[in-house]
Design a protein around this motif. Structure first.
Motif, PDB file in Angstrom:
ATOM      1  N   LYS A  52       0.833  -1.195   0.000  1.00 41.41           N
ATOM      2  CA  LYS A  52       0.000   0.000   0.000  1.00 41.41           C
ATOM      3  C   LYS A  52       0.873   1.252   0.000  1.00 41.41           C
ATOM      4  CE  LYS A  52      -3.744  -2.545   0.688  1.00 41.41           C
ATOM      5  NZ  LYS A  52      -4.775  -2.744  -0.358  1.00 41.41           N
ATOM      6  N   VAL A  53       0.451   2.234  -0.790  1.00 43.44           N
ATOM      7  CA  VAL A  53       1.088   3.553  -0.815  1.00 43.44           C
ATOM      8  C   VAL A  53       0.139   4.533  -0.139  1.00 43.44           C
ATOM      9  CG1 VAL A  53       1.979   5.397  -2.296  1.00 43.44           C
ATOM     10  CG2 VAL A  53       2.338   3.009  -2.930  1.00 43.44           C
ATOM     11  N   SER A  54       0.678   5.386   0.723  1.00 45.76           N
ATOM     12  CA  SER A  54      -0.155   6.257   1.548  1.00 45.76           C
ATOM     13  C   SER A  54      -0.870   7.335   0.748  1.00 45.76           C
ATOM     14  CB  SER A  54       0.706   6.930   2.621  1.00 45.76           C
ATOM     15  OG  SER A  54       1.689   7.765   2.016  1.00 45.76           O
ATOM     16  N   ASN A  55      -2.051   7.743   1.248  1.00 47.92           N
ATOM     17  CA  ASN A  55      -2.737   8.931   0.733  1.00 47.92           C
ATOM     18  C   ASN A  55      -1.917  10.174   1.080  1.00 47.92           C
ATOM     19  OD1 ASN A  55      -4.743   7.108   0.124  1.00 47.92           O
ATOM     20  ND2 ASN A  55      -6.227   7.900   1.598  1.00 47.92           N
ATOM     21  N   LYS A  56      -2.176  11.247   0.343  1.00 48.84           N
ATOM     22  CA  LYS A  56      -1.438  12.482   0.611  1.00 48.84           C
ATOM     23  C   LYS A  56      -2.193  13.664   0.022  1.00 48.84           C
ATOM     24  CE  LYS A  56       3.307  14.257   0.553  1.00 48.84           C
ATOM     25  NZ  LYS A  56       3.561  14.082   1.992  1.00 48.84           N
ATOM     26  N   THR A  57      -2.107  14.811   0.700  1.00 58.83           N
ATOM     27  CA  THR A  57      -2.658  16.063   0.187  1.00 58.83           C
ATOM     28  C   THR A  57      -1.502  16.986  -0.170  1.00 58.83           C
ATOM     29  OG1 THR A  57      -4.654  15.839   1.536  1.00 58.83           O
ATOM     30  CG2 THR A  57      -4.145  18.032   0.697  1.00 58.83           C
ATOM     31  N   ILE A  58      -1.519  17.503  -1.421  1.00 57.64           N
ATOM     32  CA  ILE A  58      -0.366  18.234  -1.937  1.00 57.64           C
ATOM     33  C   ILE A  58      -0.805  19.545  -2.595  1.00 57.64           C
ATOM     34  CG2 ILE A  58       0.835  16.053  -2.374  1.00 57.64           C
ATOM     35  CD1 ILE A  58       0.322  16.566  -5.395  1.00 57.64           C
ATOM     36  N   PRO A  59       0.123  20.503  -2.763  1.00 55.01           N
ATOM     37  CA  PRO A  59      -0.149  21.678  -3.594  1.00 55.01           C
ATOM     38  C   PRO A  59       0.116  21.355  -5.057  1.00 55.01           C
ATOM     39  CG  PRO A  59       2.012  21.890  -2.620  1.00 55.01           C
ATOM     40  CD  PRO A  59       1.428  20.600  -2.089  1.00 55.01           C
ATOM     41  N   GLU A  60      -0.591  22.031  -5.937  1.00 52.24           N
ATOM     42  CA  GLU A  60      -0.428  21.783  -7.375  1.00 52.24           C
ATOM     43  C   GLU A  60      -0.524  23.109  -8.118  1.00 52.24           C
ATOM     44  OE1 GLU A  60      -2.457  18.254  -9.385  1.00 52.24           O
ATOM     45  OE2 GLU A  60      -3.532  19.938 -10.279  1.00 52.24           O
ATOM     46  N   LEU A  61       0.323  23.274  -9.130  1.00 50.60           N
ATOM     47  CA  LEU A  61       0.297  24.451  -9.989  1.00 50.60           C
ATOM     48  C   LEU A  61       0.013  23.992 -11.409  1.00 50.60           C
ATOM     49  CD1 LEU A  61       0.827  27.534 -10.342  1.00 50.60           C
ATOM     50  CD2 LEU A  61       3.203  26.930 -10.862  1.00 50.60           C
ATOM     51  N   ASP A  62      -0.962  24.630 -12.063  1.00 53.08           N
ATOM     52  CA  ASP A  62      -1.381  24.218 -13.399  1.00 53.08           C
ATOM     53  C   ASP A  62      -1.329  25.410 -14.349  1.00 53.08           C
ATOM     54  OD1 ASP A  62      -2.333  21.522 -12.463  1.00 53.08           O
ATOM     55  OD2 ASP A  62      -3.617  22.831 -11.290  1.00 53.08           O
ATOM     56  N   ILE A  63      -0.699  25.203 -15.490  1.00 59.03           N
ATOM     57  CA  ILE A  63      -0.578  26.247 -16.510  1.00 59.03           C
ATOM     58  C   ILE A  63      -1.345  25.784 -17.743  1.00 59.03           C
ATOM     59  CG2 ILE A  63       1.004  27.613 -17.913  1.00 59.03           C
ATOM     60  CD1 ILE A  63       3.192  26.876 -15.816  1.00 59.03           C
ATOM     61  N   THR A  64      -2.359  26.555 -18.132  1.00 52.98           N
ATOM     62  CA  THR A  64      -3.215  26.187 -19.266  1.00 52.98           C
ATOM     63  C   THR A  64      -3.067  27.213 -20.375  1.00 52.98           C
ATOM     64  OG1 THR A  64      -4.810  25.171 -17.763  1.00 52.98           O
ATOM     65  CG2 THR A  64      -5.578  25.668 -19.992  1.00 52.98           C
ATOM     66  N   TYR A  65      -2.941  26.706 -21.609  1.00 52.97           N
ATOM     67  CA  TYR A  65      -2.892  27.577 -22.794  1.00 52.97           C
ATOM     68  C   TYR A  65      -4.062  27.211 -23.704  1.00 52.97           C
ATOM     69  CZ  TYR A  65      -1.317  30.083 -26.913  1.00 52.97           C
ATOM     70  OH  TYR A  65      -1.247  30.950 -27.986  1.00 52.97           O
ATOM     71  N   PHE A  66      -4.878  28.219 -24.068  1.00 53.65           N
ATOM     72  CA  PHE A  66      -6.036  28.011 -24.933  1.00 53.65           C
ATOM     73  C   PHE A  66      -5.655  28.273 -26.395  1.00 53.65           C
ATOM     74  CE2 PHE A  66      -7.989  28.425 -20.862  1.00 53.65           C
ATOM     75  CZ  PHE A  66      -9.157  27.694 -20.928  1.00 53.65           C
ATOM     76  N   PHE A  67      -5.705  27.229 -27.215  1.00 53.50           N
ATOM     77  CA  PHE A  67      -5.473  27.384 -28.647  1.00 53.50           C
ATOM     78  C   PHE A  67      -6.701  27.998 -29.318  1.00 53.50           C
ATOM     79  CE2 PHE A  67      -2.827  23.886 -27.189  1.00 53.50           C
ATOM     80  CZ  PHE A  67      -1.574  24.278 -27.662  1.00 53.50           C
TER      81      PHE A  67
END
Length: 200
Positions: A52-67
């Motif tokens: 088993k691999v543990s659950n985790k809460t993390i920060p995330e950064l997302d960069i979106t480009y609209f074509f």
């Protein structure tokens, strides 16, 4: 006739305003990771799904480009995350993983207050700092897999939005002890995200 002309002018003005929007959208999310935790029997004997691999809460950064207003690409980033690993409930160590993901997205209602979207793409996970079984265990260094995504943006104004998102990512690795593969682990986490977005 006049009513039709007014409606047409509003539609043109709206499309021009949408076209003038910046193609860049930046999101910051808090993401909870829940691994699927499927594994083959260790050493080919005994019960499956004992690693088993543990659950985790993390920060995330997302960069979106609209074509276009409907079609976009999103790059999903974080920093290396540490997970604990158990075998039959006993802690056997930890590892870190860095999982950048690139998804192609389709947005159903660009410019609307509520804009749902779906995405599909590829995840590349780099596994490092493996410390299993007091150094006797190891994991494969790399994993490449499919990424599926669905979410919705709630538009607050021309720049700011609130985002809710769910992803499933294929992350898999062989467990190696003494140079031999003793088990194959399908981490395959589901990621639940909530955050804010800023359209430049």
């Amino acid at each position: 006739m006049l009513k039709s002309l007014v409606v047409a002018l509003i539609a043109v003005a709206s499309s021009q305003a949408l076209a003038q929007e910046s193609p860049w959208l930046l999101r910051a999310r808090v993401v909870h990771i829940e691994p699927d935790n499927q594994s083959s029997p260790v050493g080919g004997v005994g019960a499956a799904d004992t690693i088993k691999v543990s659950n985790k809460t993390i920060p995330e950064l997302d960069i979106t480009y609209f074509f276009t207003p409907h079609f976009a690409a999103e790059l999903i980033l974080t920093y290396p995350q540490k997970h604990r690993v158990t075998l039959d409930g006993a802690d056997i160590g930890s590892f870190k993983h860095l999982p950048p993901t690139l998804n192609a997205q389709y947005h159903f209602a660009p410019g609307a207050t509520i804009n749902p979207y779906v995405g599909v793409g590829l995840n590349y996970t780099r596994i490092s700092s493996v410390k299993l079984l007091n150094g006797a265990g190891d994991l494969e260094n790399d994993s490449v897999g499919l990424s599926l995504q669905a979410g919705v943006d709630f538009r607050l104004d021309e720049h700011w939005s609130i985002n809710a998102d769910i992803k499933r990512v294929n992350i898999r690795s062989d467990v190696i002890v003494g140079g031999a593969n003793v088990s194959h682990v399908k981490v395959d986490p589901v990621l639940f995200g909530l955050g804010v977005g800023y359209r430049f």
